[in-house]
Enzyme design. Sequence first.
Site, PDB file in Angstrom:
ATOM      1  CE  LYS A 140      53.840  20.112  31.663  1.00 39.86           C
ATOM      2  NZ  LYS A 140      53.352  21.283  30.891  1.00 39.86           N
ATOM      3  CB  SER A 189      49.741  22.083  32.199  1.00 41.28           C
ATOM      4  OG  SER A 189      50.793  22.233  31.267  1.00 41.28           O
ATOM      5  CB  SER A 212      51.662  25.145  30.380  1.00 38.63           C
ATOM      6  OG  SER A 212      50.285  24.880  30.278  1.00 38.63           O
TER       7      SER A 212
END
Lengths: 97, 488
Positions: B72, B148, B172
């Site tokens: 990420k 997210s 997330s």
Amino acid sequence: MPDPDADFNVGYVAQLCRLELTAEETVQFQEQLSGVIEYMKKIDQLDLSGIEATAHAVPAFDVYREDEPTASLSLEEVLRNAPQKSQNQFAVTKVVE
Amino acid sequence: MDLAKLTLMELRGALRKGQATAVDAVEAIRDAVEKRDDRVKGYIGADFEAALAEAHRADLNLPLGGIPVAIKDLINVNGQPCSCGSRMLAGTYRSPYDATVIRKLREAGAIPLGRTNMDEFAMGSSTENSGIQLTRNPWDLDRSPGGSSGGAAAVVAADTAIASLGSDTGGSIRQPASFCGVVGLKPTYGRVSRYGLVAFASSLDQIGPITKTVEDAALLLGAIAGVDPKDSTTLQAPVPDYVEGLKGDLKGMRVGLPKEYFIEGTSAGVRAAVDAGIRKLEELGAELVEVSLPHTDPAVAVYYILATAEASANLARFDGVRYGHRSEQGHDLGEHYRKSRSEGFGAEVKRRIILGTYVLSSGYHDQYYTRAQQVRTLIRRDFEEVFSKVDVIASPASPSTAFKLGELANDPLHMYLADVFTIAANLGGICGISVPCGFSEGMPVGMQLLGPALGEPAVLRAAHAFEKATDWHKRRPSLGSTCPIPQG
């Protein structure tokens, strides 16, 4: 335009956190965030007398490590991401007249 | 054999048997990205050259030897960009160091490969708040992958990654995993070092794996977990062998069903899939126990007070001096800050900084911030009470399947409320997983299993037993769309 007498004035708070909003953002955020703040008020109804506050889910106190020197980033590495630099230093906008 | 379609365990087996090399694995990911990522856009970028150089040196005897892992875009990898999905950092910032999880991945032999898209600074539940690009759900390209960590979940689901690392501040990891039909694990707060993770809400953030199977999640967690002198909140607790801990059945395991998590507002299809999942756990020997988490209702409000307060402080560092965007228009220092920040941050980040500043501001601090911290105590106690009676808690991971792109983009409050089942775990500092448990109208549904602090072995064992008894995790998306793909 936002109501200057309201509890929440988006323009005032934006100044506190060094943000500059467009006219459109000011109107939109005032409305959206007033709705969120209204929702947050649901915690007003709870009786919280005598309840301690939790800052961290897992409280940790006095965490020490050995005080041993280790390599740090080089000057070049530290400054590599700086948008402006001068004489091996970060360049800031003028702060004195 | 398309190596990109393998699970982590399968790829490891193939590498160890000499059926493929680490270079083959990296090249397979490159081919998969070229073939499939133009539709999903889960990656912001990937440095295949650097990964190939690492692959040539890979030691296949290490636990994750030669395995590429997608990262990420808010976890620092030395020499690579780290934009946090933000124009504030995109195109200018390169990490000068490795995050602890990256150091640990490398020590275990893995190869960090690719930067996955995300909501800007991890603020969002749909990845639509990315300042870089829109990521699509591989199961339906008109839908959001969740957020997210939307990119991190989408690339695993689309078989353009073997596994990935995401971060979970209020769901997330678990929510995008559920939306994309993959496994997502949020470890206990402090189980994994946050050093090198760009901070959103420091008391809630935690890095964790997104994978194709529970076993893969167990293996990856074992590699990244543990105490770190660079993160004083890491827990001084030994790291068990999570893969070994998957053995054993569910006989006698007590599974709590919080009545507050089975209420109106959850879609019928999600409810049906999760109910069937819970019945499966019972068939496997688990004992179902109704429990109560009485402070579930205020949890969303508490979360958005505390998370935004912490974010407003953490994001003060973006001042256009040491890194990040610097406005050309700043003629004095105040203007320099205001212009640099306003040009660099997107709308949701601005909203949350403002909200966080407001709840911390003079006259409102006690009403919001202090009271929210007190309610956090009650939420933590709820979990302690429940986990004195049960081993894990089962619930939906999200009240709905993946929403349509644009559906909630202009309705922040509604978007926040969609986090209702995941955020309490972050407030309580406990662990949780989302595991595929079925489909509703063609979209994946995730069952969430929560465990107490350091309860990962029980959560993983329950999820693994469930996965072994079902085949939901084996289904793969066709990367199609139910409607024509909008242009542009």
